[in-house]
Design a protein around this motif. Structure first.
Motif, short mmCIF file in Angstrom:
data_model
loop_
_atom_site.label_atom_id
_atom_site.label_comp_id
_atom_site.label_asym_id
_atom_site.label_seq_id
_atom_site.Cartn_x
_atom_site.Cartn_y
_atom_site.Cartn_z
N ASP A 57 5.69 -8.17 -7.12
CA ASP A 57 5.22 -6.83 -7.51
C ASP A 57 4.76 -6.04 -6.29
O ASP A 57 5.09 -4.86 -6.13
CB ASP A 57 4.07 -6.93 -8.51
N VAL A 58 3.97 -6.69 -5.44
CA VAL A 58 3.47 -6.04 -4.23
C VAL A 58 4.63 -5.62 -3.33
O VAL A 58 4.65 -4.51 -2.80
CB VAL A 58 2.50 -6.97 -3.47
N GLU A 59 5.59 -6.51 -3.17
CA GLU A 59 6.71 -6.21 -2.29
C GLU A 59 7.48 -4.97 -2.76
O GLU A 59 7.77 -4.06 -1.97
CB GLU A 59 7.66 -7.41 -2.22
N VAL A 60 7.79 -4.91 -4.05
CA VAL A 60 8.54 -3.78 -4.59
C VAL A 60 7.73 -2.48 -4.48
O VAL A 60 8.24 -1.44 -4.06
CB VAL A 60 8.94 -4.05 -6.05
N ASP A 61 6.45 -2.55 -4.87
CA ASP A 61 5.61 -1.35 -4.82
C ASP A 61 5.39 -0.86 -3.39
O ASP A 61 5.40 0.35 -3.13
CB ASP A 61 4.26 -1.63 -5.49
N ALA A 62 5.20 -1.80 -2.46
CA ALA A 62 4.95 -1.42 -1.07
C ALA A 62 6.17 -0.74 -0.47
O ALA A 62 6.05 0.27 0.25
CB ALA A 62 4.56 -2.65 -0.25
N MET A 63 7.35 -1.26 -0.74
CA MET A 63 8.56 -0.65 -0.19
C MET A 63 8.77 0.76 -0.76
O MET A 63 9.31 1.64 -0.08
CB MET A 63 9.77 -1.54 -0.46
N ALA A 64 8.35 0.96 -2.00
CA ALA A 64 8.49 2.29 -2.61
C ALA A 64 7.52 3.30 -1.99
O ALA A 64 7.84 4.49 -1.89
CB ALA A 64 8.27 2.20 -4.11
N LEU A 65 6.35 2.84 -1.55
CA LEU A 65 5.32 3.73 -1.03
C LEU A 65 5.37 3.92 0.48
O LEU A 65 4.97 4.98 0.98
CB LEU A 65 3.92 3.19 -1.40
N ALA A 66 5.85 2.93 1.21
CA ALA A 66 5.79 2.98 2.67
C ALA A 66 6.69 4.09 3.22
O ALA A 66 7.87 4.16 2.89
CB ALA A 66 6.22 1.63 3.25
N PRO B 221 12.59 -14.85 -11.75
CA PRO B 221 11.80 -14.76 -10.51
C PRO B 221 12.60 -14.31 -9.28
O PRO B 221 12.22 -14.63 -8.16
CB PRO B 221 11.33 -16.20 -10.33
N VAL B 222 13.71 -13.58 -9.48
CA VAL B 222 14.58 -13.23 -8.35
C VAL B 222 14.53 -11.73 -8.08
O VAL B 222 14.58 -10.91 -9.00
CB VAL B 222 16.04 -13.65 -8.64
N LEU B 223 14.42 -11.39 -6.79
CA LEU B 223 14.51 -10.01 -6.33
C LEU B 223 15.70 -9.92 -5.38
O LEU B 223 15.81 -10.71 -4.44
CB LEU B 223 13.23 -9.61 -5.60
N ASP C 90 10.26 -7.82 4.13
CA ASP C 90 9.25 -8.80 3.70
C ASP C 90 7.85 -8.19 3.56
O ASP C 90 6.96 -8.42 4.37
CB ASP C 90 9.21 -10.00 4.64
N TRP C 91 7.65 -7.46 2.46
CA TRP C 91 6.42 -6.70 2.23
C TRP C 91 5.46 -7.38 1.24
O TRP C 91 4.55 -6.73 0.73
CB TRP C 91 6.78 -5.31 1.72
N SER C 92 5.61 -8.63 0.98
CA SER C 92 4.82 -9.27 -0.08
C SER C 92 3.34 -9.39 0.25
O SER C 92 2.52 -9.63 -0.64
CB SER C 92 5.39 -10.66 -0.41
N GLU C 93 2.96 -9.23 1.53
CA GLU C 93 1.55 -9.32 1.92
C GLU C 93 0.95 -7.94 2.20
O GLU C 93 -0.16 -7.83 2.73
CB GLU C 93 1.40 -10.20 3.16
N ALA C 94 1.68 -6.88 1.86
CA ALA C 94 1.22 -5.52 2.18
C ALA C 94 -0.02 -5.15 1.38
O ALA C 94 -0.28 -5.69 0.30
CB ALA C 94 2.34 -4.52 1.90
N GLY C 95 -0.77 -4.19 1.92
CA GLY C 95 -1.96 -3.71 1.23
C GLY C 95 -2.91 -3.07 2.21
O GLY C 95 -2.54 -2.70 3.33
N ARG C 96 -4.16 -2.92 1.79
CA ARG C 96 -5.18 -2.36 2.66
C ARG C 96 -5.67 -3.45 3.61
O ARG C 96 -6.14 -4.50 3.19
CB ARG C 96 -6.35 -1.85 1.83
N GLY C 97 -5.56 -3.19 4.90
CA GLY C 97 -5.95 -4.21 5.86
C GLY C 97 -6.28 -3.63 7.21
O GLY C 97 -6.41 -2.41 7.37
N ASP C 98 -6.43 -4.50 8.19
CA ASP C 98 -6.78 -4.12 9.55
C ASP C 98 -5.50 -3.77 10.31
O ASP C 98 -4.61 -4.60 10.48
CB ASP C 98 -7.50 -5.29 10.22
N ALA C 99 -5.41 -2.54 10.80
CA ALA C 99 -4.23 -2.10 11.53
C ALA C 99 -3.96 -2.99 12.74
O ALA C 99 -2.80 -3.27 13.08
CB ALA C 99 -4.40 -0.65 11.97
N LEU C 100 -5.01 -3.46 13.41
CA LEU C 100 -4.82 -4.28 14.61
C LEU C 100 -4.24 -5.65 14.28
O LEU C 100 -3.60 -6.28 15.12
CB LEU C 100 -6.13 -4.42 15.37
N PHE C 101 -4.42 -6.11 13.05
CA PHE C 101 -3.80 -7.37 12.64
C PHE C 101 -2.28 -7.22 12.61
O PHE C 101 -1.55 -8.11 13.05
CB PHE C 101 -4.32 -7.80 11.26
#
Length: 248
Positions: free
Chosen positions: A33-42, A55-57, A172-183
């Motif tokens: 879910d995160v991967e699909v949503d992140a790619m749509a928003l990025a 379970p296939v994308l 590979d956006w499955s870990e996307a979200g609010r985080g530290d830019a420097l990471f």
């Protein structure tokens, strides 16, 4: 028919390539879910989603080649690395996604996880105590409050594709979200410190290099045991253990 190639496979997920289509199999639907949503928003180049049948994308391959590989010299030009920095800045400046990042938590929780992992690395004989102790000291600089940004969350060098000096896609956006830019910037340059200046030039602002170096140590400390247990070689030249050794 096109040959089926296993790109990556372990107990959590698998990715197969069939021609110009990647099939990602993941039992954790929240991650998909995160991967699909992140790619749509990025607001940056991302793969086209072809279809999804849990379970296939299925996603289309992006043109170009990976910016590089961990443990191998990058053949990409300094301008390509700078272009990657500029694209990442565009992502970090975008409106925050409505979900929190899956990977990184508040500094106290992260410190507790890191201390526990350091103890296991030494107790289980995975790494020598002096190497762990030194990198735990370096990692301390990353354990601070940060202003959340729209982050990729797993911006490994082989997740960024370029064609010449142009970024053609980030995968590979499955870990996307609010985080530290420097990471994100540390993950991209892990094992490729020689290109950090190019990335920062493209990113276009002064950054705290001590924090980026701290994330190199922190990410490597947290990753070594998982990599070993899942069949990856963190001890290969230029990979995570060498990153840790470079801080000595």
């Amino acid at each position: 028919m096109d040959e089926v190639k296993v790109v990556v496979a372990h107990s959590e997920r698998a990715t197969l390539r069939v021609g110009d289509v990647f099939l990602k199999v993941d039992a954790d639907q929240a991650r998909i879910d995160v991967e699909v949503d992140a790619m749509a928003l990025a607001p940056v180049p991302t793969p086209e989603v072809l279809w999804r049948r849990p379970p296939v994308l299925a996603i289309a391959a992006v043109p170009g080649t990976a910016l590089g590989r961990l443990g191998e010299p990058s053949t990409a030009s300094p301008a390509a690395w700078a272009a990657a920095g500029a694209v990442i800045r565009k992502l970090h400046d975008a409106p925050l996604p409505p979900w929190t990042g899956r990977r990184r938590r508040d500094p106290d929780e992260l410190a507790a996880e890191l201390d526990g992992e350091c103890e296991l690395l030494v107790t289980n004989g995975v790494l020598p105590a002096d190497l762990v102790t030194r990198n735990r000291q370096v990692a301390e600089a990353a354990l601070r409050s940060w202003t959340p940004a729209f982050t990729h969350g797993d911006l490994q060098i082989d997740h960024v594709f370029v064609d010449g000096d142009e970024v053609t896609g980030i995968i590979d956006w499955s870990e996307a979200g609010r985080g530290d830019a420097l990471f994100d910037l540390a993950t991209l340059t892990l094992g490729h410190e020689e290109h950090l200046g190019d990335v920062i030039a493209g990113y276009g602002t002064d950054l705290d290099l001590d924090v980026i170096r701290a994330w190199w140590s922190l990410r490597s400390l947290l990753g070594v045991r998982w990599l070993v247990e899942h069949g990856f070689d963190a001890f290969a030249p230029g990979c995570e253990v060498d990153v840790l050794r470079s801080r000595m």
